[in-house]
Design a protein around this motif. Structure first.
Motif, PDB file in Angstrom:
ATOM      1  N   GLY A   1      -3.300 -26.367  -0.103  1.00  0.00           N
ATOM      2  CA  GLY A   1      -2.584 -25.780   1.029  1.00  0.00           C
ATOM      3  C   GLY A   1      -1.438 -24.904   0.582  1.00  0.00           C
ATOM      4  O   GLY A   1      -1.227 -23.805   1.121  1.00  0.00           O
ATOM      5  N   ASN A   2      -0.677 -25.355  -0.405  1.00  0.00           N
ATOM      6  CA  ASN A   2       0.427 -24.554  -0.943  1.00  0.00           C
ATOM      7  C   ASN A   2      -0.079 -23.232  -1.508  1.00  0.00           C
ATOM      8  O   ASN A   2       0.541 -22.175  -1.311  1.00  0.00           O
ATOM      9  N   LEU A   3      -1.208 -23.265  -2.225  1.00  0.00           N
ATOM     10  CA  LEU A   3      -1.756 -22.054  -2.838  1.00  0.00           C
ATOM     11  C   LEU A   3      -2.205 -21.051  -1.778  1.00  0.00           C
ATOM     12  O   LEU A   3      -1.889 -19.850  -1.872  1.00  0.00           O
ATOM     13  N   ILE A   4      -2.921 -21.525  -0.768  1.00  0.00           N
ATOM     14  CA  ILE A   4      -3.381 -20.624   0.296  1.00  0.00           C
ATOM     15  C   ILE A   4      -2.182 -19.993   1.008  1.00  0.00           C
ATOM     16  O   ILE A   4      -2.154 -18.787   1.284  1.00  0.00           O
ATOM     17  N   GLY A   5      -1.178 -20.819   1.317  1.00  0.00           N
ATOM     18  CA  GLY A   5       0.015 -20.297   1.983  1.00  0.00           C
ATOM     19  C   GLY A   5       0.761 -19.302   1.121  1.00  0.00           C
ATOM     20  O   GLY A   5       1.281 -18.298   1.626  1.00  0.00           O
ATOM     21  N   GLY A   6       0.803 -19.543  -0.195  1.00  0.00           N
ATOM     22  CA  GLY A   6       1.499 -18.634  -1.090  1.00  0.00           C
ATOM     23  C   GLY A   6       0.824 -17.276  -1.183  1.00  0.00           C
ATOM     24  O   GLY A   6       1.488 -16.232  -1.120  1.00  0.00           O
ATOM     25  N   ILE A   7      -0.499 -17.277  -1.349  1.00  0.00           N
ATOM     26  CA  ILE A   7      -1.231 -16.008  -1.454  1.00  0.00           C
ATOM     27  C   ILE A   7      -1.152 -15.233  -0.147  1.00  0.00           C
ATOM     28  O   ILE A   7      -0.961 -14.002  -0.139  1.00  0.00           O
ATOM     29  N   PHE A   8      -1.276 -15.941   0.980  1.00  0.00           N
ATOM     30  CA  PHE A   8      -1.194 -15.262   2.276  1.00  0.00           C
ATOM     31  C   PHE A   8       0.169 -14.615   2.472  1.00  0.00           C
ATOM     32  O   PHE A   8       0.263 -13.444   2.876  1.00  0.00           O
ATOM     33  N   PHE A   9       1.240 -15.350   2.186  1.00  0.00           N
ATOM     34  CA  PHE A   9       2.579 -14.799   2.384  1.00  0.00           C
ATOM     35  C   PHE A   9       2.840 -13.646   1.423  1.00  0.00           C
ATOM     36  O   PHE A   9       3.498 -12.664   1.784  1.00  0.00           O
ATOM     37  N   ALA A  10       2.324 -13.760   0.192  1.00  0.00           N
ATOM     38  CA  ALA A  10       2.485 -12.674  -0.783  1.00  0.00           C
ATOM     39  C   ALA A  10       1.838 -11.393  -0.264  1.00  0.00           C
ATOM     40  O   ALA A  10       2.441 -10.305  -0.324  1.00  0.00           O
ATOM     41  N   TRP A  11       0.617 -11.525   0.240  1.00  0.00           N
ATOM     42  CA  TRP A  11      -0.083 -10.336   0.771  1.00  0.00           C
ATOM     43  C   TRP A  11       0.643  -9.787   1.996  1.00  0.00           C
ATOM     44  O   TRP A  11       0.836  -8.572   2.111  1.00  0.00           O
ATOM     45  N   LEU A  12       1.058 -10.651   2.901  1.00  0.00           N
ATOM     46  CA  LEU A  12       1.714 -10.199   4.132  1.00  0.00           C
ATOM     47  C   LEU A  12       3.016  -9.476   3.828  1.00  0.00           C
ATOM     48  O   LEU A  12       3.317  -8.431   4.428  1.00  0.00           O
ATOM     49  N   LEU A  13       3.792 -10.007   2.885  1.00  0.00           N
ATOM     50  CA  LEU A  13       5.056  -9.372   2.521  1.00  0.00           C
ATOM     51  C   LEU A  13       4.809  -7.999   1.896  1.00  0.00           C
ATOM     52  O   LEU A  13       5.441  -7.010   2.267  1.00  0.00           O
ATOM     53  N   TRP A  14       3.880  -7.955   0.925  1.00  0.00           N
ATOM     54  CA  TRP A  14       3.560  -6.673   0.275  1.00  0.00           C
ATOM     55  C   TRP A  14       3.020  -5.667   1.287  1.00  0.00           C
ATOM     56  O   TRP A  14       3.451  -4.507   1.326  1.00  0.00           O
ATOM     57  N   PHE A  15       2.082  -6.081   2.119  1.00  0.00           N
ATOM     58  CA  PHE A  15       1.450  -5.188   3.101  1.00  0.00           C
ATOM     59  C   PHE A  15       2.489  -4.626   4.070  1.00  0.00           C
ATOM     60  O   PHE A  15       2.484  -3.432   4.383  1.00  0.00           O
ATOM     61  N   SER A  16       3.394  -5.489   4.531  1.00  0.00           N
ATOM     62  CA  SER A  16       4.375  -5.068   5.529  1.00  0.00           C
ATOM     63  C   SER A  16       5.412  -4.111   4.945  1.00  0.00           C
ATOM     64  O   SER A  16       5.828  -3.158   5.609  1.00  0.00           O
ATOM     65  N   LEU A  17       5.836  -4.355   3.696  1.00  0.00           N
ATOM     66  CA  LEU A  17       6.882  -3.530   3.095  1.00  0.00           C
ATOM     67  C   LEU A  17       6.366  -2.231   2.487  1.00  0.00           C
ATOM     68  O   LEU A  17       7.143  -1.292   2.290  1.00  0.00           O
ATOM     69  N   THR A  18       5.057  -2.170   2.194  1.00  0.00           N
ATOM     70  CA  THR A  18       4.489  -0.946   1.598  1.00  0.00           C
ATOM     71  C   THR A  18       3.537  -0.241   2.545  1.00  0.00           C
ATOM     72  O   THR A  18       2.877   0.723   2.141  1.00  0.00           O
ATOM     73  N   TYR A  19       3.449  -0.728   3.805  1.00  0.00           N
ATOM     74  CA  TYR A  19       2.513  -0.160   4.786  1.00  0.00           C
ATOM     75  C   TYR A  19       1.091  -0.151   4.210  1.00  0.00           C
ATOM     76  O   TYR A  19       0.373   0.834   4.282  1.00  0.00           O
ATOM     77  N   GLY A  20       0.729  -1.296   3.633  1.00  0.00           N
ATOM     78  CA  GLY A  20      -0.616  -1.427   3.078  1.00  0.00           C
ATOM     79  C   GLY A  20      -0.826  -0.608   1.811  1.00  0.00           C
ATOM     80  O   GLY A  20      -1.956  -0.255   1.482  1.00  0.00           O
ATOM     81  N   GLY A  21       0.259  -0.333   1.077  1.00  0.00           N
ATOM     82  CA  GLY A  21       0.164   0.442  -0.150  1.00  0.00           C
ATOM     83  C   GLY A  21       0.385   1.932   0.045  1.00  0.00           C
ATOM     84  O   GLY A  21       0.258   2.711  -0.905  1.00  0.00           O
ATOM     85  N   ALA A  22       0.712   2.350   1.256  1.00  0.00           N
ATOM     86  CA  ALA A  22       0.916   3.777   1.543  1.00  0.00           C
ATOM     87  C   ALA A  22       2.215   4.303   0.948  1.00  0.00           C
ATOM     88  O   ALA A  22       2.342   5.503   0.688  1.00  0.00           O
ATOM     89  N   VAL A  23       3.191   3.422   0.743  1.00  0.00           N
ATOM     90  CA  VAL A  23       4.466   3.829   0.128  1.00  0.00           C
ATOM     91  C   VAL A  23       4.711   2.938  -1.082  1.00  0.00           C
ATOM     92  O   VAL A  23       4.196   1.815  -1.162  1.00  0.00           O
ATOM     93  N   PRO A  24       5.502   3.390  -2.062  1.00  0.00           N
ATOM     94  CA  PRO A  24       5.764   2.585  -3.253  1.00  0.00           C
ATOM     95  C   PRO A  24       6.537   1.310  -2.902  1.00  0.00           C
ATOM     96  O   PRO A  24       7.255   1.261  -1.898  1.00  0.00           O
ATOM     97  N   PRO A  25       6.391   0.283  -3.724  1.00  0.00           N
ATOM     98  CA  PRO A  25       7.155  -0.952  -3.495  1.00  0.00           C
ATOM     99  C   PRO A  25       8.654  -0.693  -3.531  1.00  0.00           C
ATOM    100  O   PRO A  25       9.132   0.140  -4.305  1.00  0.00           O
ATOM    101  N   ASN A  26       9.387  -1.389  -2.688  1.00  0.00           N
ATOM    102  CA  ASN A  26      10.838  -1.232  -2.662  1.00  0.00           C
ATOM    103  C   ASN A  26      11.456  -1.949  -3.871  1.00  0.00           C
ATOM    104  O   ASN A  26      10.760  -2.632  -4.630  1.00  0.00           O
TER     105      ASN A  26
END
Length: 311
Positions: free
Chosen positions: A159-184
């Motif tokens: 459960g911890n692993l699934i939650g970690g990967i999901f949150f990692a993707w959600l954070l990256w996706f939201s802050l980079t617009y799905g990779g459209a802009v460079p990471p902050n």
């Protein structure tokens, strides 16, 4: 003239005139047995004092009872509680890395990290590193079996692993617009940290053992969050006592398997030069072993042993 009338004229109180007249023993309830129920009389003072601090032996008993509760959770609930746990660690760590990328020293910024741990603790979520100490205490106390311990550890980690990967993707996706802009700057810093966390590979087997050692040092502290939360009966006291070891671990940069389930995937999404093989072989597996040893040996066994036999 009646006796009651004579008494009234002489100014003497009667039972009808004074409903709170005392009996010979001085009981103010004797004249009106309904007074207490009606709330017209103050409650008798209590001589019982409840201490806020809990002795270690009682802490051990409370932890053993918690282990029994954890052993009864269905797999679905272990997965859900484990899934919900890791993002709160991610929130706390993300704040720290945002502060560090802005120039604040890690030692100072790391003191903010426990906010995530305190949140997940009060929400009753499941973090494997805490269970690495709690479940062995239950095993020694006889409240759980070895199979229940293994079951709890396995499904909580999943459960911890699934939650970690999901949150990692959600954070990256939201802050980079799905990779459209460079990471902050925060994501760039996390990527650098992820690369550092697999650098044990440069030292071969000694590096692998060093990763275990970093895991031991980490969870000797972190699992104290579950232990020390039982040493106070107040909400504020519990929060402060959990804050101390968790903040110390993060400021020192030790290795925490559940935090890494979020941190390294976030770094990989953000461009870190880390492969899945490097993640697992040179960090996640040895760090998990170290976390188990740090919690189970020092807190789940030695600490419990001395207080259970010599309260």
């Amino acid at each position: 003239m009646s006796d009651s009338e004579k008494s009234r004229r002489q100014g003497k109180p009667t039972h009808g005139d004074n409903p709170s007249v005392t009996n010979p023993a001085g009981n103010p309830l004797a004249g009106n047995p309904n007074a207490a129920a009606a709330g017209t009389l103050p409650a008798a003072p209590s001589n019982v004092t409840v201490a806020e601090t809990v002795p270690p032996a009682e802490m051990g008993a409370a932890i053993a009872a918690d282990a029994a509760k954890k052993a009864k959770f269905p797999v679905s609930h272990l997965l859900v509680r484990g899934f919900l746990c890791t993002p709160f660690l991610g929130y706390g760590a993300a704040v720290v890395f945002a502060m560090v990328s802005a120039g604040i020293p890690l030692g100072a910024a790391g003191l903010i990290f426990p906010v995530g741990y305190v949140t997940l603790s009060f929400l009753g979520l499941e973090m494997a590193t805490g269970s690495f100490a709690v479940m062995p205490i239950g095993l020694y106390a006889g409240t759980v079996t070895l199979w229940q311990l293994i079951r709890n550890w396995f499904w909580t980690l999943v459960g911890n692993l699934i939650g970690g990967i999901f949150f990692a993707w959600l954070l990256w996706f939201s802050l980079t617009y799905g990779g459209a802009v460079p990471p902050n700057p925060m994501l760039v810093h996390i990527a650098h940290v992820a690369e550092h966390k697999v650098a044990y590979s440069q030292f071969g087997i000694i590096g692998w053992c060093a990763a275990i050692g970093m895991g031991v040092l980490c969870n000797w502290l972190v699992s104290l969050g579950s232990v020390m939360s039982k040493s106070s009966r107040s909400t504020l006291g519990r929060a402060v006592l959990m804050w101390i070891p968790i903040g110390t671990f993060f400021a020192l940069g030790f290795e925490h398997t559940v935090v890494n389930m979020w941190l390294i995937p976030t770094g990989m999404f953000s461009g870190a030069d880390v492969s899945i093989y490097q993640w697992w072989v040179w960090n996640q597996i040895p760090v998990t072993i170290g976390n188990i040893l740090g919690a189970m040996v020092f807190n789940g066994t030695l600490w419990y042993y001395t207080h259970a036999l010599n309260p």
